[in-house]
Design an enzyme around this catalytic site. Structure first.
Site, PDB file in Angstrom:
ATOM      1  CB  SER A 153      -0.862  -0.032   1.269  1.00 31.65           C
ATOM      2  OG  SER A 153      -1.438   1.223   1.496  1.00 31.65           O
ATOM      3  CE1 TYR A 212      -3.956  -2.837   5.607  1.00 35.24           C
ATOM      4  CE2 TYR A 212      -3.571  -0.493   5.247  1.00 35.24           C
ATOM      5  CZ  TYR A 212      -3.797  -1.752   4.740  1.00 35.24           C
ATOM      6  OH  TYR A 212      -3.854  -1.948   3.384  1.00 35.24           O
ATOM      7  CE  LYS A 258      -1.605  -4.649   3.402  1.00 37.31           C
ATOM      8  NZ  LYS A 258      -1.869  -5.958   2.826  1.00 37.31           N
TER       9      LYS A 258
HETATM   10  P1  NAD Z   1     -11.110  -7.012   1.177  1.00 38.82           P
HETATM   11  O1  NAD Z   1     -11.332  -6.984   2.652  1.00 38.82           O
HETATM   12  O2  NAD Z   1     -12.257  -6.731   0.291  1.00 38.82           O
HETATM   13  O3  NAD Z   1     -10.457  -8.408   0.753  1.00 38.82           O
HETATM   14  C1  NAD Z   1      -9.619  -9.143   1.603  1.00 38.82           C
HETATM   15  C2  NAD Z   1     -10.146 -10.567   1.634  1.00 38.82           C
HETATM   16  O4  NAD Z   1      -9.309 -11.365   2.470  1.00 38.82           O
HETATM   17  C3  NAD Z   1     -11.566 -10.682   2.201  1.00 38.82           C
HETATM   18  O5  NAD Z   1     -12.352 -11.433   1.322  1.00 38.82           O
HETATM   19  C4  NAD Z   1     -11.380 -11.399   3.541  1.00 38.82           C
HETATM   20  O6  NAD Z   1     -12.502 -12.187   3.871  1.00 38.82           O
HETATM   21  C5  NAD Z   1     -10.124 -12.205   3.279  1.00 38.82           C
HETATM   22  N1  NAD Z   1      -9.326 -12.527   4.467  1.00 38.82           N
HETATM   23  C6  NAD Z   1      -8.916 -11.695   5.457  1.00 38.82           C
HETATM   24  N2  NAD Z   1      -8.176 -12.354   6.351  1.00 38.82           N
HETATM   25  C7  NAD Z   1      -8.101 -13.645   5.926  1.00 38.82           C
HETATM   26  C8  NAD Z   1      -7.475 -14.817   6.426  1.00 38.82           C
HETATM   27  N3  NAD Z   1      -6.763 -14.799   7.558  1.00 38.82           N
HETATM   28  N4  NAD Z   1      -7.614 -15.974   5.748  1.00 38.82           N
HETATM   29  C9  NAD Z   1      -8.320 -16.001   4.597  1.00 38.82           C
HETATM   30  N5  NAD Z   1      -8.940 -14.941   4.076  1.00 38.82           N
HETATM   31  C10 NAD Z   1      -8.826 -13.763   4.729  1.00 38.82           C
HETATM   32  O7  NAD Z   1      -9.924  -5.968   0.873  1.00 38.82           O
HETATM   33  P2  NAD Z   1      -9.412  -5.403  -0.526  1.00 38.82           P
HETATM   34  O8  NAD Z   1      -9.762  -3.963  -0.602  1.00 38.82           O
HETATM   35  O9  NAD Z   1      -9.767  -6.313  -1.624  1.00 38.82           O
HETATM   36  O10 NAD Z   1      -7.833  -5.448  -0.258  1.00 38.82           O
HETATM   37  C11 NAD Z   1      -7.046  -6.554  -0.674  1.00 38.82           C
HETATM   38  C12 NAD Z   1      -5.625  -6.329  -0.205  1.00 38.82           C
HETATM   39  O11 NAD Z   1      -5.135  -5.087  -0.717  1.00 38.82           O
HETATM   40  C13 NAD Z   1      -5.485  -6.247   1.316  1.00 38.82           C
HETATM   41  O12 NAD Z   1      -4.298  -6.896   1.691  1.00 38.82           O
HETATM   42  C14 NAD Z   1      -5.383  -4.760   1.574  1.00 38.82           C
HETATM   43  O13 NAD Z   1      -4.665  -4.482   2.752  1.00 38.82           O
HETATM   44  C15 NAD Z   1      -4.629  -4.284   0.334  1.00 38.82           C
HETATM   45  N6  NAD Z   1      -4.856  -2.873   0.030  1.00 38.82           N
HETATM   46  C16 NAD Z   1      -6.141  -2.417  -0.113  1.00 38.82           C
HETATM   47  C17 NAD Z   1      -6.357  -1.062  -0.375  1.00 38.82           C
HETATM   48  C18 NAD Z   1      -7.764  -0.521  -0.492  1.00 38.82           C
HETATM   49  O14 NAD Z   1      -7.933   0.698  -0.371  1.00 38.82           O
HETATM   50  N7  NAD Z   1      -8.773  -1.343  -0.746  1.00 38.82           N
HETATM   51  C19 NAD Z   1      -5.269  -0.173  -0.518  1.00 38.82           C
HETATM   52  C20 NAD Z   1      -3.980  -0.691  -0.379  1.00 38.82           C
HETATM   53  C21 NAD Z   1      -3.773  -2.043  -0.107  1.00 38.82           C
HETATM   54  N1  UFG Z   2     -12.481  11.433   3.352  1.00 40.72           N
HETATM   55  C1  UFG Z   2     -13.461  12.352   3.712  1.00 40.72           C
HETATM   56  N2  UFG Z   2     -14.619  11.850   4.225  1.00 40.72           N
HETATM   57  C2  UFG Z   2     -14.870  10.514   4.371  1.00 40.72           C
HETATM   58  C3  UFG Z   2     -13.857   9.593   3.984  1.00 40.72           C
HETATM   59  C4  UFG Z   2     -12.676  10.100   3.484  1.00 40.72           C
HETATM   60  O1  UFG Z   2     -13.268  13.565   3.599  1.00 40.72           O
HETATM   61  O2  UFG Z   2     -15.947  10.142   4.855  1.00 40.72           O
HETATM   62  C5  UFG Z   2     -11.220  11.954   2.750  1.00 40.72           C
HETATM   63  C6  UFG Z   2      -9.972  11.607   3.571  1.00 40.72           C
HETATM   64  O3  UFG Z   2      -9.744  12.577   4.567  1.00 40.72           O
HETATM   65  C7  UFG Z   2      -8.900  11.586   2.471  1.00 40.72           C
HETATM   66  C8  UFG Z   2      -9.657  11.089   1.234  1.00 40.72           C
HETATM   67  O4  UFG Z   2     -11.042  11.338   1.505  1.00 40.72           O
HETATM   68  O5  UFG Z   2      -8.450  12.892   2.212  1.00 40.72           O
HETATM   69  C9  UFG Z   2      -9.470   9.599   0.968  1.00 40.72           C
HETATM   70  O6  UFG Z   2      -9.762   8.865   2.155  1.00 40.72           O
HETATM   71  P1  UFG Z   2      -9.934   7.265   2.159  1.00 40.72           P
HETATM   72  O7  UFG Z   2     -10.299   6.869   3.546  1.00 40.72           O
HETATM   73  O8  UFG Z   2     -10.850   6.857   1.060  1.00 40.72           O
HETATM   74  O9  UFG Z   2      -8.491   6.747   1.750  1.00 40.72           O
HETATM   75  P2  UFG Z   2      -7.061   6.970   2.438  1.00 40.72           P
HETATM   76  O10 UFG Z   2      -6.202   7.694   1.447  1.00 40.72           O
HETATM   77  O11 UFG Z   2      -7.175   7.549   3.771  1.00 40.72           O
HETATM   78  O12 UFG Z   2      -6.557   5.465   2.617  1.00 40.72           O
HETATM   79  C10 UFG Z   2      -6.736   4.452   1.615  1.00 40.72           C
HETATM   80  C11 UFG Z   2      -6.904   3.101   2.299  1.00 40.72           C
HETATM   81  C12 UFG Z   2      -5.609   2.711   2.984  1.00 40.72           C
HETATM   82  C13 UFG Z   2      -4.488   2.751   1.996  1.00 40.72           C
HETATM   83  C14 UFG Z   2      -4.403   4.127   1.336  1.00 40.72           C
HETATM   84  C15 UFG Z   2      -3.334   4.175   0.299  1.00 40.72           C
HETATM   85  O13 UFG Z   2      -7.933   3.145   3.266  1.00 40.72           O
HETATM   86  O14 UFG Z   2      -5.707   1.402   3.461  1.00 40.72           O
HETATM   87  O15 UFG Z   2      -5.661   4.435   0.744  1.00 40.72           O
HETATM   88  O16 UFG Z   2      -3.508   3.178  -0.623  1.00 40.72           O
HETATM   89  F1  UFG Z   2      -3.327   2.514   2.633  1.00 40.72           F
END
Ligand code: NAD
Ligand code: UFG
Length: 342
Positions: free
Chosen positions: A124, A149, A153
């Site tokens: 991330s 979190y 990572k």
């Molecule tokens: P998500 O929660 O939709 O998907 C994660 C999946 O993993 C879920 O289906 C959950 O049930 C499963 N899971 C969790 N723990 C588990 C375990 N111990 N065993 C088996 N299954 C398990 O999340 P996502 O948005 O699809 O994110 C996927 C990956 O990308 C994550 O590692 C997350 O940290 C990373 N990531 C997400 C974002 C974002 O904004 N969505 C940004 C950066 C990184």
């Molecule tokens: N925000 C609002 N109101 C809300 C939600 C968000 O103003 O209700 C703003 C936040 O302050 C930020 C922007 O919208 O400025 C984006 O916020 P998000 O929560 O959607 O995303 P972040 O950038 O905070 O974080 C996300 C994921 C993290 C990941 C990161 C970088 O939640 O897990 O992107 O990939 F690490």
């Protein structure tokens, strides 16, 4: 290739499964459904017209994982499974370290014992902390993460890198190949409207919050601060369409095939949009009004975060294709068609 997709029922995993299958790969999914439902996998099957082998198991369950590897000979693992809520990780650090680190450690051990040492890892942009340079390149030093979190990572990136380094030092003929993908802010959904983001409870992230306001499930959006040093005072992020992100994993597979060692890529668009830019783009793309109020800053948030995606462009031939209009349209299309999620 035959690919194990951990967390394949989740938001990014399900979209990646579609792209992998469409490109001719065989996908096996393991998920414990802690943050997803089996229906997501059924929808992937519907979109691709393929049957997917699905295991309901927790990665920390070594016996279950060993069985999965006994049943299948994998070429590579794409590892999405983990917990991802920043705020929750502050109040439940043990759960985050146990799940994200503990789960990955069992997975890596079972993988190496079965001779599968190719992995693509979901990292991330959070590992950059408060970034030292904008746009953020992969050379930008990792920053101080403000929450457990983010630390999981960052630690996992180091653990994975150490495995490869040790193999090289030990003269291992089959060293680990590891692609660390640092995602920026994934939004949007598959064009079919069949799969998308399905957050539990009130969404933490901006786009699902906006779509739920648009659907009338939530009254208004609170914008977390308008006094940042940005063009309109609201936070700037690099939003990327989840299908583009999914396609980045296909390109990462080609790096694995070339025995890449350890490589790191940002997956973002290289463009920053403020919260107000997103609200306006969403309103325009969908002909809807999003009521909002300005609230205080959210603790831990930074002003500006966007990528330089140049390295992935040059080395993988990958670039995001969808713009902000598609991101807003597809997010709303998913919400509209699935008012209660899966
Ligand atoms: P998500 O929660 O939709 O998907 C994660 C999946 O993993 C879920 O289906 C959950 O049930 C499963 N899971 C969790 N723990 C588990 C375990 N111990 N065993 C088996 N299954 C398990 O999340 P996502 O948005 O699809 O994110 C996927 C990956 O990308 C994550 O590692 C997350 O940290 C990373 N990531 C997400 C974002 C974002 O904004 N969505 C940004 C950066 C990184
Ligand atoms: N925000 C609002 N109101 C809300 C939600 C968000 O103003 O209700 C703003 C936040 O302050 C930020 C922007 O919208 O400025 C984006 O916020 P998000 O929560 O959607 O995303 P972040 O950038 O905070 O974080 C996300 C994921 C993290 C990941 C990161 C970088 O939640 O897990 O992107 O990939 F690490």
């Amino acid at each position: 290739m035959k690919i194990l997709v951990t967390g394949g029922a989740g938001y990014i995993g399900s979209h990646t499964a579609v792209e992998l299958i469409n490109a001719g790969h065989e996908v096996v999914i393991v998920d414990n459904f802690s943050n997803s439902k089996p229906e997501a996998v059924r929808r992937v099957e519907k979109i691709t017209n393929a049957e997917i082998r699905l295991y309901e198991a927790d990665l920390r369950d070594r016996t279950a994982l060993e069985q999965i590897f006994a049943d299948n000979l994998f070429d590579c693992c794409i590892h999405f499974a983990g917990m991802k809520a920043v705020g929750e990780s502050v109040s439940k650090p043990w759960e985050y370290y146990d799940n994200n680190i503990g789960g990955t450690m069992v997975l890596l051990d079972v993988m190496r014992k079965n001779g599968c040492k190719n992995i693509i890892f979901s990292s991330s942009a959070t590992v950059y902390g408060s970034p030292a340079e904008i746009p953020i390149t992969e050379n930008c030093p990792k920053g101080k993460c403000t929450n457990p979190y983010g630390r999981t990572k960052s630690m996992l990136e180091e653990i994975l890198t150490d495995l490869h380094t040790a193999d090289v030092k030990n003269g291992d003929k089959n060293p680990w190949n590891i692609v660390l993908l640092r995602y920026f802010n994934p939004v949007g959904a598959h064009k079919s409207g069949l799969i998308g983001e399905d957050p539990k409870g009130i969404p933490n992230n901006l786009m699902p919050f906006i779509t739920q306001v648009a659907a009338g499930k939530l009254g208004f959006l609170t914008i977390f601060g308008n006094d940042y040093d940005t063009h309109d005072g609201t936070g700037v992020r690099d939003y990327i369409h989840v299908v583009d992100l999914a396609k980045g994993h296909l390109k990462a597979l080609s790096a694995i095939e070339k025995k890449c060692g350890v490589v790191i890529y940002n997956l973002g668009t290289g463009r920053g949009y403020s919260v107000l830019d997103i609200v306006r783009a969403f309103e325009e793309a969908n002909g809807l009004k999003i009521p909002y109020k300005i609230g205080p800053r959210r603790p831990g948030d930074i002003a500006v975060c966007y990528s330089s995606p140049e390295k992935a462009g040059k080395e993988l031939g990958w670039a995001a294709e969808n713009g902000i209009v598609e991101m807003c349209r597809d997010s709303w299309n998913w919400q509209k068609n699935n008012p209660n999620g899966y």
